[in-house]
Design an enzyme around this catalytic site. Structure first.
Site, mmCIF file in Angstrom:
data_model
loop_
_atom_site.group_PDB
_atom_site.id
_atom_site.type_symbol
_atom_site.label_atom_id
_atom_site.label_comp_id
_atom_site.label_asym_id
_atom_site.label_seq_id
_atom_site.Cartn_x
_atom_site.Cartn_y
_atom_site.Cartn_z
ATOM 1 N N CYS A 27 0.736 -1.205 0.067
ATOM 2 C CA CYS A 27 -0.062 0.006 -0.058
ATOM 3 C C CYS A 27 0.903 0.919 -0.017
ATOM 4 C CB CYS A 27 -1.087 0.072 1.329
ATOM 5 S SG CYS A 27 -1.993 -1.323 1.262
ATOM 6 N N ARG A 65 5.725 -0.399 -5.820
ATOM 7 C CA ARG A 65 5.513 -0.905 -4.658
ATOM 8 C C ARG A 65 4.690 -1.962 -4.913
ATOM 9 N NH1 ARG A 65 6.496 2.178 0.336
ATOM 10 N NH2 ARG A 65 4.782 1.064 1.013
ATOM 11 N N TRP A 111 -2.848 -2.818 -1.580
ATOM 12 C CA TRP A 111 -2.240 -4.269 -1.993
ATOM 13 C C TRP A 111 -3.113 -5.041 -0.760
ATOM 14 C CZ3 TRP A 111 0.211 -8.062 1.118
ATOM 15 C CH2 TRP A 111 0.788 -9.052 0.385
ATOM 16 N N ASN A 148 -2.030 2.408 5.772
ATOM 17 C CA ASN A 148 -1.071 1.293 5.251
ATOM 18 C C ASN A 148 -0.932 0.602 6.652
ATOM 19 O OD1 ASN A 148 -0.868 2.476 3.082
ATOM 20 N ND2 ASN A 148 1.252 2.992 3.149
ATOM 21 N N GLY A 149 -0.860 -0.767 6.761
ATOM 22 C CA GLY A 149 -0.562 -1.400 7.804
ATOM 23 C C GLY A 149 -1.757 -2.480 7.992
ATOM 24 N N GLU A 173 18.379 -18.887 -4.474
ATOM 25 C CA GLU A 173 17.991 -17.513 -5.256
ATOM 26 C C GLU A 173 17.467 -17.543 -6.585
ATOM 27 O OE1 GLU A 173 17.051 -14.950 -4.154
ATOM 28 O OE2 GLU A 173 17.217 -13.417 -5.735
ATOM 29 N N LYS A 181 13.635 -16.766 -7.762
ATOM 30 C CA LYS A 181 13.648 -15.731 -8.841
ATOM 31 C C LYS A 181 12.563 -16.409 -9.749
ATOM 32 C CE LYS A 181 14.846 -12.983 -7.637
ATOM 33 N NZ LYS A 181 15.332 -12.263 -6.785
ATOM 34 N N GLU A 191 8.948 -16.508 -8.522
ATOM 35 C CA GLU A 191 7.909 -15.243 -8.390
ATOM 36 C C GLU A 191 7.437 -14.452 -9.597
ATOM 37 O OE1 GLU A 191 11.489 -12.305 -6.731
ATOM 38 O OE2 GLU A 191 9.500 -11.911 -6.238
ATOM 39 N N HIS A 211 17.357 -37.354 -0.975
ATOM 40 C CA HIS A 211 16.672 -37.749 0.297
ATOM 41 C C HIS A 211 15.151 -37.397 0.027
ATOM 42 C CE1 HIS A 211 20.155 -39.134 2.262
ATOM 43 N NE2 HIS A 211 20.762 -37.951 1.793
ATOM 44 N N LYS A 230 6.786 -4.780 -3.746
ATOM 45 C CA LYS A 230 8.430 -4.326 -3.669
ATOM 46 C C LYS A 230 8.821 -4.346 -2.205
ATOM 47 C CE LYS A 230 12.284 -3.558 -5.016
ATOM 48 N NZ LYS A 230 12.983 -5.054 -5.689
HETATM 49 O O1 M6R Z 1 13.401 -5.153 1.024
HETATM 50 P P1 M6R Z 1 13.625 -6.627 1.508
HETATM 51 O O2 M6R Z 1 15.051 -6.990 1.204
HETATM 52 O O3 M6R Z 1 13.669 -6.698 3.028
HETATM 53 O O4 M6R Z 1 12.522 -7.507 1.027
HETATM 54 C C1 M6R Z 1 12.661 -8.783 1.327
HETATM 55 C C2 M6R Z 1 12.068 -9.485 0.415
HETATM 56 O O5 M6R Z 1 10.300 -9.473 0.257
HETATM 57 C C3 M6R Z 1 12.532 -9.612 -1.149
HETATM 58 O O6 M6R Z 1 13.732 -9.833 -1.243
HETATM 59 C C4 M6R Z 1 11.414 -10.546 -2.148
HETATM 60 O O7 M6R Z 1 11.645 -11.878 -1.799
HETATM 61 C C5 M6R Z 1 11.922 -10.234 -3.495
HETATM 62 N N1 M6R Z 1 10.855 -9.977 -4.149
HETATM 63 C C6 M6R Z 1 12.808 -11.303 -4.260
HETATM 64 O O8 M6R Z 1 12.955 -10.974 -5.495
#
Ligand code: M6R
Length: 589
Positions: free
Chosen positions: A2, A27, A71, A95-96, A462, A466, A469, A485, A584
């Site tokens: 948000c 965001r 959001w 927000n929150g 990682e 990626k 997501e 395993h 974001k």
């Molecule tokens: O802003 P931050 O680094 O704390 O964010 C943490 C995660 O939300 C962020 O890394 C998220 O996993 C990304 N979208 C991954 O690409």
């Protein structure tokens, strides 16, 4: 997540609000809305989808207004659940999360009040109306005293046509003074034109009135200095790149170069170096991609400095009772510096006696207010939801810390081993064409797996995150030795498996897992500088990367994996910059 913008001044409010909301689009959100105070009260305009859907509101007349990008957390994404929420004399954006909203809602319902949305936020408008006795600020204070959870609030009251009110608790809120008026925002890019910015702290309130800004805490009015932080004036542009994500990957070499720090020889870090000398135990807390950079840092710190390191997902850490000794150093890693779980974990660590270091990309973010020390990654603003260059920058900075810790203990390590990485990253980026050709294999798969040993396992984690997501393909990152395993049961004919191989001493071991995959019909894509392994029959495709200092190789080996996610996302018809359901910066729990 948000976003909030508020404006009161000499100009029409609606265009200001729409421009601010546009700058918050990165965001991630599902609906948007504004409310403007006109001659006849509030006019509210809400739409599902993008901020551009609010264009019809640009002509609303009135010089005071509030806007929001939502959001969804409580209540489906819908026009009715979008903010602002109006009840009685109040319009509110929030927000929150109001955690005790069910009981508050019941209380309001018992008074006969009718709710129009499913949101937790609407309760705020109801409480404001209930507590209002002609003083909106007093009503806001009384309302906030009833709320549990997190909030940044921007509020308008019908009786105060040229005023805005704000409150903050665990969700950022900024006040801006511009040439033609006063602003409220959840983050600085929304009000980049303001010459003066003030950051609200938890438990503080603000009243914007005409040209005046008044700050309050629970006890009364307080004085606040403007912050020295200068926000960027222009929003980042994609330039020649079709997506921010691609552009940001091409910025990796610079992000890495700017984020390597020689702590030992920089007098600005004297105090920090002293803490490093005393450190006996390290805990790293973070979420998502930042958590993966923490895991990579663990390998480097333990190997170079021989110090024990524990890495915990922040949302788990905050509800554990972490054991914090006298010389425990906690590294809280967050690109945005606004991740609610990471901030809460850092606060817990601090209150339990640890020295807390914030590692973030955003100056003045909430995490920086919590920490004893702040170390900045200099990745530049990252717009795409999928973190790329910020990960490589976090690695560069965390490896710099590992080297400093090692030196503080008289171990052999030198910052010079990180200096070739920007150039090596540039070479690694030339994988783009090759990876693009391979993307269709992944685009048509049911699932994909990423395997590696030791530091290659960090890259595997990682790479998998990626891919899932932004391509929405089920995927897992696994230690290569652990595959047999359980997860091997999921490998069938043509299942794509990415094997990362940068540790020469462990190459044969990783190749065992590759053989196991091949024997089940899986298709192995090998990411390595060790060409001799790429020639084996078990390897269906090879993406070469340059040779480098093995311990730090995730900085490089992740690049083809980021590219793979990007091109697979495109091949599946997705927008890689704006993955569904994700935001974001994750400012709620
Ligand atoms: O802003 P931050 O680094 O704390 O964010 C943490 C995660 O939300 C962020 O890394 C998220 O996993 C990304 N979208 C991954 O690409």
């Amino acid at each position: 997540m948000c976003g909030i913008v508020g404006y009161t001044g000499r100009s029409a409010a609606a265009p200001k609000l729409l421009e601010g909301l546009k700058r918050l689009e990165y965001r991630g959100y599902d609906s948007a809305g504004i409310a403007v105070r006109g001659e006849d009260g509030f006019t509210v305009y809400k739409r599902m989808g993008r901020v551009r859907e609010l264009a019809g509101a640009s002509t609303l007349s009135g010089v005071t207004g509030i806007g929001h990008t939502r959001w969804a957390t409580h209540g489906t994404p819908s026009e009715v659940n979008a903010h602002p929420h109006v009840y009685g004399k109040f319009a509110v954006v929030h927000n929150g999360i109001i955690e005790n909203y069910p009981e508050l809602k019941r209380e309001c319902a018992m008074r006969g009040e009718v709710f129009t949305s499913e949101t937790d936020s609407e309760t705020v408008a109801h409480l404001l109306e209930y507590y209002y006795r002609g003083d909106a600020l007093a009503a806001l204070k009384q309302t906030c005293a009833r709320l549990r959870g997190s909030y940044a609030l921007a509020v308008m009251c019908l009786d105060d046509p040229d005023e805005l009110f704000g409150a903050r608790q665990k969700s950022p809120l900024i006040v801006g003074r511009g040439e033609d008026g006063l602003y409220l925002a959840s983050d600085a890019p929304a009000i980049a034109e303001c010459a003066e910015l003030y950051l609200l702290a938890d438990g503080e309130f603000v009243r914007l009135s005409g040209k005046e800004v008044h700050f309050y805490d629970a006890d009364g009015e307080i004085f606040k200095e403007p912050t020295k932080f200068v926000p960027e004036k222009a929003s980042p542009q994609k330039g020649d790149c079709p997506h921010f994500m691609l552009k940001e990957m091409y910025e990796i070499p610079t992000a890495v170069a700017e984020s390597v720090v020689d702590f030992e020889s920089d007098f600005r870090f004297n105090e920090f170096n002293r803490v490093l000398c005393q450190t006996e135990y390290i805990q790293i807390v973070a979420c998502g991609t930042a958590y993966h950079s923490g895991i990579a840092a663990k390998y480097a710190i333990e190997k170079l400095a021989r110090l024990p390191v524990e890495v915990t997902v922040a949302s788990e850490y905050r509800y554990r009772e972490p054991i914090i000794g006298q010389n425990t150093l906690v590294l809280a890693v967050s690109q945005s510096g606004e991740t609610a779980d990471t901030i809460a974990a850092a606060e817990l660590a601090k209150s339990s006696g640890a020295t807390v270091v914030a590692i973030t990309n955003l100056p003045n973010s909430s995490l920086t207010q919590t920490a004893h020390f702040v170390l900045y990654t200099h990745a530049g603003r990252e717009v795409a939801v999928a973190a790329t260059k910020s990960f490589n920058a976090q690695l560069a900075l965390l490896y710099s810390v590992a080297i400093a810790l090692a030196k503080a203990r008289g171990q052999k390590a030198d910052i010079s081993s990180l200096l070739p990485f920007p150039a090596l990253c540039r070479t690694a980026l030339t994988c783009a064409e090759k990876v693009k050709e391979l993307a269709p294999i992944f685009a048509h798969a049911k699932s994909a797996y990423f395997i590696g040993r030791d530091v290659d396992y960090c890259a595997a984690l990682e790479g998998s995150l990626k891919l899932k997501e932004i391509s929405y393909l089920p995927s897992e990152g696994y230690p290569a030795g652990e595959l047999k395993h359980g997860t091997l049961a999921l490998v069938e004919k043509d299942t794509p498996v990415v094997a990362i191989l940068t540790r020469k001493a462990l190459a044969e071991k990783t190749m065992n897992a590759v053989s196991e995959v091949y024997a089940r019909g899986g298709k192995v894509l090998l990411v390595t500088h060790l060409g001799e392994y790429a020639e084996r029959k078990e390897v269906a495709a090879w993406v070469p990367i340059p040779a480098c200092e093995e311990l730090f190789s995730p900085i490089l080996s992740v690049i083809p994996l980021q590219m793979l996610a990007y091109y697979t996302s495109l091949a599946r018809g997705n927008d890689p910059d704006k993955p569904r359901n994700l935001a974001k910066s994750v400012t709620v729990e």
